[in-house]
Motif scaffolding. Structure first.
Motif, short mmCIF file in Angstrom:
data_model
loop_
_atom_site.label_atom_id
_atom_site.label_comp_id
_atom_site.label_asym_id
_atom_site.label_seq_id
_atom_site.Cartn_x
_atom_site.Cartn_y
_atom_site.Cartn_z
N ARG A 56 70.21 66.84 86.24
CA ARG A 56 71.30 67.17 85.31
C ARG A 56 72.45 67.86 86.02
O ARG A 56 73.61 67.64 85.70
CB ARG A 56 70.76 68.03 84.15
CG ARG A 56 70.03 67.21 83.09
CD ARG A 56 69.17 68.07 82.20
NE ARG A 56 67.96 68.50 82.89
CZ ARG A 56 67.15 69.44 82.45
NH1 ARG A 56 67.43 70.07 81.32
NH2 ARG A 56 66.06 69.76 83.12
N ARG A 116 58.87 58.22 88.56
CA ARG A 116 60.34 58.08 88.64
C ARG A 116 60.72 56.85 89.45
O ARG A 116 59.88 56.29 90.16
CB ARG A 116 60.92 59.34 89.28
CG ARG A 116 60.69 60.55 88.39
CD ARG A 116 61.43 61.74 88.89
NE ARG A 116 61.22 62.87 88.00
CZ ARG A 116 61.96 63.96 87.98
NH1 ARG A 116 62.99 64.06 88.82
NH2 ARG A 116 61.72 64.93 87.15
N ASP A 162 63.59 73.12 88.19
CA ASP A 162 64.01 72.00 87.34
C ASP A 162 65.53 71.97 87.15
O ASP A 162 66.19 73.00 87.16
CB ASP A 162 63.31 72.15 85.97
CG ASP A 162 63.23 70.83 85.24
OD1 ASP A 162 63.55 69.78 85.84
OD2 ASP A 162 62.86 70.86 84.05
N GLY A 163 66.04 70.74 86.95
CA GLY A 163 67.45 70.57 86.60
C GLY A 163 68.31 69.97 87.71
O GLY A 163 69.54 69.90 87.56
MG MG Z 1 63.25 67.82 85.20
#
Ligand code: MG
Ligand code: IPE
Ligand code: IPE
Length: 234
Positions: free
Chosen positions: A21, A69, A17-18
């Motif tokens: 970001r 998404r 994850d990430g």
């Molecule tokens: Mg995520």
């Protein structure tokens, strides 16, 4: 990274994850975050197999919820997975590893399915390592699939072993250690059965920035955990 650790998990899972970001922080598109994240997969998987001798690596790369998404992002990810599974790239990168896909990957476009099938076939006799790749994966759906297949087979005596043997990970050992990057403290539907007694670790690092030294730190953390499995120590 030198392997000076005494206790290494047999089966490690990564919730990668990430990516978004990480990209945002750098003024990049989310797709560029995924590009960096998928490139980083190779580094970490190789390190797990070849430096630490970890037998099974499970990757959560695309959940059934990720279809929600924007189309552009989903399309990018599909393209990236298609290339990831292409030709003999996988066998060259991970000699000795068997590819096992978790999730109904037939929901992806034909060329991805073809590449996946070819790699599954080419690696099916490998026993040294296993890579479980979760794409279009959901832990709850996996359990529903298992139960439906058990019913179809007419099995009436159900126990833990029967369920475990109808999961994508049939015949494998459960997870020992799960790492979710980016500081989120949740499993988001990842391997709900197999995670039962796993140690959990939630580093703040975004996945594309999770490097060899971070893996070493993670394994050091695992080494320090006291796994009691419900028992007590004298
Ligand atoms: Mg995520
Ligand atoms: C994880 O990164 C990769 C996938 C879910 C495919 P994210 O895309 O979820 O990154 P964040 O959470 O938005 O930063
Ligand atoms: C979990 O990440 C799924 C994958 C890493 C593939 P998400 O970013 O989709 O999870 P949530 O939405 O934060 O729970």
């Amino acid at each position: 990274m030198k392997n000076d650790l005494l206790k290494i998990p047999n089966h490690i899972g990564f919730i990668i994850d990430g990516n978004g970001r990480w990209a945002k922080e750098r003024g990049l598109t989310r797709s560029m975050g995924h590009k960096a994240g998928i490139a980083n997969l190779d580094t970490i998987i190789k390190e797990c197999f070849f430096t630490y001798g970890i037998h099974s690596v499970s990757i959560y790369a695309f959940s059934t919820e990720n279809w929600n998404r924007p189309k552009k992002e989903v399309d990018y990810l599909i393209k990236a997975f298609r290339n990831y599974l292409k030709g003999d790239a996988f066998t060259k990168k991970f000699p000795g590893a068997k590819l096992n896909i978790m999730g109904d990957y037939t929901k992806f476009p034909d060329d991805l399915v073809k590449n996946a099938n070819k790699t599954i076939e080419a690696t099916k006799n490998n026993t040294k390592f296993i890579l479980n790749l979760g794409i279009n994966y959901s832990g709850q759906d996996e359990l529903v699939m298992a139960v439906n297949n058990i019913v179809k087979e007419g099995v009436t005596e159900i126990n833990r072993e029967v369920i475990a043997n109808h999961l994508y990970t049939a015949g494998q050992e459960p997870l020992d250690f799960v790492v979710r990057t980016s500081g989120e403290h949740r499993l988001s539907n990842f391997m709900l059965w197999q995670v039962a007694y796993a140690e959990l670790y939630f580093p703040k690092t975004y996945w594309p920035a999770f490097k060899k030294k971070d893996l070493y730190e993670a394994l050091k953390e695992y080494q320090g955990r006291d796994r009691r499995f419900g028992a007590i120590k004298e």
